[in-house]
Write an enzyme that holds these catalytic residues in place. Structure first.
Site, PDB file in Angstrom:
ATOM      1  N   ASP A  93       0.984  -1.160   0.083  1.00  0.00           N
ATOM      2  CA  ASP A  93       0.418  -0.164   0.282  1.00  0.00           C
ATOM      3  C   ASP A  93       0.735   1.135  -0.187  1.00  0.00           C
ATOM      4  O   ASP A  93       2.349   1.171  -0.066  1.00  0.00           O
ATOM      5  CB  ASP A  93      -1.166  -0.344   1.213  1.00  0.00           C
ATOM      6  CG  ASP A  93      -0.348  -0.112   2.137  1.00  0.00           C
ATOM      7  OD1 ASP A  93       0.877  -0.113   2.308  1.00  0.00           O
ATOM      8  OD2 ASP A  93      -1.055  -0.416   3.289  1.00  0.00           O
ATOM      9  N   ASP A 266      -8.117  -7.376   0.462  1.00  0.00           N
ATOM     10  CA  ASP A 266      -7.393  -7.249   1.731  1.00  0.00           C
ATOM     11  C   ASP A 266      -8.163  -6.884   2.750  1.00  0.00           C
ATOM     12  O   ASP A 266      -8.418  -5.594   2.800  1.00  0.00           O
ATOM     13  CB  ASP A 266      -5.500  -6.306   1.047  1.00  0.00           C
ATOM     14  CG  ASP A 266      -6.210  -5.154   1.400  1.00  0.00           C
ATOM     15  OD1 ASP A 266      -5.750  -4.997   2.925  1.00  0.00           O
ATOM     16  OD2 ASP A 266      -6.473  -3.974   1.412  1.00  0.00           O
ATOM     17  N   CYS A 304     -14.565 -28.359   7.614  1.00  0.00           N
ATOM     18  CA  CYS A 304     -13.783 -27.365   7.226  1.00  0.00           C
ATOM     19  C   CYS A 304     -11.785 -28.702   6.857  1.00  0.00           C
ATOM     20  O   CYS A 304     -12.228 -29.249   8.155  1.00  0.00           O
ATOM     21  CB  CYS A 304     -12.947 -26.365   8.230  1.00  0.00           C
ATOM     22  SG  CYS A 304     -11.916 -25.641   7.677  1.00  0.00           S
ATOM     23  N   CYS A 306      -8.953 -27.670   6.641  1.00  0.00           N
ATOM     24  CA  CYS A 306      -7.551 -27.748   6.741  1.00  0.00           C
ATOM     25  C   CYS A 306      -6.590 -28.294   7.920  1.00  0.00           C
ATOM     26  O   CYS A 306      -7.770 -29.496   8.901  1.00  0.00           O
ATOM     27  CB  CYS A 306      -8.211 -25.159   7.175  1.00  0.00           C
ATOM     28  SG  CYS A 306      -8.479 -25.593   9.859  1.00  0.00           S
ATOM     29  N   CYS A 309      -8.507 -28.046  11.859  1.00  0.00           N
ATOM     30  CA  CYS A 309      -9.648 -28.079  11.856  1.00  0.00           C
ATOM     31  C   CYS A 309      -9.405 -30.080  11.843  1.00  0.00           C
ATOM     32  O   CYS A 309     -10.455 -30.790  12.493  1.00  0.00           O
ATOM     33  CB  CYS A 309     -10.876 -27.919  11.288  1.00  0.00           C
ATOM     34  SG  CYS A 309     -10.966 -26.525  10.931  1.00  0.00           S
ATOM     35  N   HIS A 335      -6.413 -21.104  10.479  1.00  0.00           N
ATOM     36  CA  HIS A 335      -7.702 -22.071  10.351  1.00  0.00           C
ATOM     37  C   HIS A 335      -8.674 -20.592   9.230  1.00  0.00           C
ATOM     38  O   HIS A 335      -8.898 -20.701   8.659  1.00  0.00           O
ATOM     39  CB  HIS A 335      -8.423 -22.313  11.669  1.00  0.00           C
ATOM     40  CG  HIS A 335      -9.839 -22.047  10.768  1.00  0.00           C
ATOM     41  ND1 HIS A 335     -10.846 -23.311  10.666  1.00  0.00           N
ATOM     42  CD2 HIS A 335     -10.994 -21.459  11.620  1.00  0.00           C
ATOM     43  CE1 HIS A 335     -11.840 -22.579   9.851  1.00  0.00           C
ATOM     44  NE2 HIS A 335     -12.459 -21.637  10.983  1.00  0.00           N
TER      45      HIS A 335
END
Length: 371
Positions: A93, A266, A304, A306, A309, A335
């Site tokens: 930025d 973002d 989930c 991931c 999880c 997560h």
């Protein structure tokens, strides 16, 4: 061109589209969510872990890296990619939003902004030329023009002057930007005034940037007003250039932005929430520190897949937070990022398959309890 963009599918339901953004450090499919690595790190996560999650591009913060460790040091280290050991895309930025957020520490003038460091109170100056010099030294794939982000609410008169200043600064950024392996995106401002948004967009489009950001939203205004400003602004931006909504990352805003034609987002939301023990799940946010999870041996989110999880229970994660163990923050951050990145995968698939509206309705019903 150091950065190129092509639309590979347009939705028949709304203004959403699937695109391909190509940078010197790889390609990413859009719409895309970019995790925020404020100080050349996504808090608690290693670059390898981010890559494993499928992150193709992340955001780093010009203001913070200018103050510490300094852009000259990062340049001597070989640039931001090498300094932080991140081989994929980076967007920096401009520093404008941080200057905006330090209202009590800064003075805005035609030349630029004089401000006092939040670290030690020392006085600094950043104008368009300085922002370009800092971002070129950092060496991200995408740099942003230096702009003024007005607070909400602001008067029409102040916002109008700010739009004119932002356009003049954008022209100065274009003149000062020389790095051929880095793209420079313009930032549309205009507060909550439709005519000023149109003015800003049209002036910036005339300058011919390779991408355009929509700034000055998600600064405290009602979400309905943010959506209204998107509906005014996005149609004025070129079809063949990426459109980036800055600082937005809550699931509802991702859906609303994509629906209106936004390609890039973002936000610090997933990492900031995680550090305070809040997890994003298909049924909404849960505060893992709560006593209700003390003996809950199920996964954080049963839907989930991931790493977190698959391997850890809510009870264990609650224990980590109660014991003030850093691993708790790391795992919930992992997560939360996986959740939002997975949501963007699902959104892209839904756009391709003509079922965005049904995905949005089912997600809102499950996550927010309404359609």
């Amino acid at each position: 061109m150091p950065v190129s963009f092509e639309v590979i599918h347009r939705s028949q339901e709304n203004q959403g589209r699937v695109g391909r953004l190509t940078t010197p450090h790889g390609q990413v499919e859009t719409p895309v969510f970019m995790p925020v690595g404020t100080q050349a790190t996504v808090k608690t996560m290693s670059p390898d872990e981010l890559a494993e999650l499928g992150v193709g591009i992340l955001l780093c913060n010009t203001y913070h890296l200018y103050l510490r460790p300094g852009h000259d040091l990062i340049q001597r280290a070989g640039g931001l990619h090498r300094f932080m050991n991140w081989p994929r895309g980076i967007l920096t930025d401009s520093g404008g939003f941080q200057v905006f957020s330090l209202a009590h520490l800064r003075t805005v003038a035609e030349e630029g902004v004089t401000f006092r460091s939040h670290l030690d109170g020392s006085t600094h100056f950043i104008g368009p030329e300085e922002s370009m010099a800092i971002q070129q030294a950092l060496g991200a794939d995408i740099a942003m023009t230096f702009d003024e982000c007005v607070p909400y609410p602001s008067t029409y008169e102040y916002t109008a002057k700010s739009v004119e200043l932002t356009s003049r600064w954008a022209e100065r950024c274009l003149k000062a930007h020389r790095r051929e392996d880095q793209a420079l995106f313009g930032i549309v401002q205009g507060g909550m005034f439709a005519d000023l948004r149109r003015q800003s967009a049209l002036e910036l489009v005339q300058m011919g940037f390779p991408g355009y950001a929509i700034g000055g939203l998600s600064v405290g205004e009602p979400k309905e007003l943010m959506n209204e400003m998107l509906e005014v602004t996005v149609p004025l931006l070129p079809e063949d250039k990426p459109r980036y909504l800055m600082g937005v990352g809550s699931p509802d805003c991702l859906f609303e932005g994509v629906e209106r034609g936004v390609d890039m987002f973002d936000c610090v939301l997933p990492t900031r929430l995680a550090r305070h023990g809040t997890a994003l799940t298909g049924e909404g946010r849960i505060i893992i520190r709560d006593a209700a999870y003390a003996e809950d041996f199920g996964p954080l989110d049963p839907h989930c897949g991931c790493y977190v999880c698959r391997n850890y229970s809510r009870a264990y994660l609650r224990h980590l937070f109660k014991a003030k163990e850093i691993l708790g923050m790391r795992l919930v951050t992992w997560h939360n990022l996986a959740f939002l990145l997975g949501l963007m995968d699902a959104i892209r698939d839904a756009l391709r398959e003509g079922r965005f509206a049904s995905l949005k309705a089912s997600f809102f019903a499950s996550y927010y309890g309404h359609t």
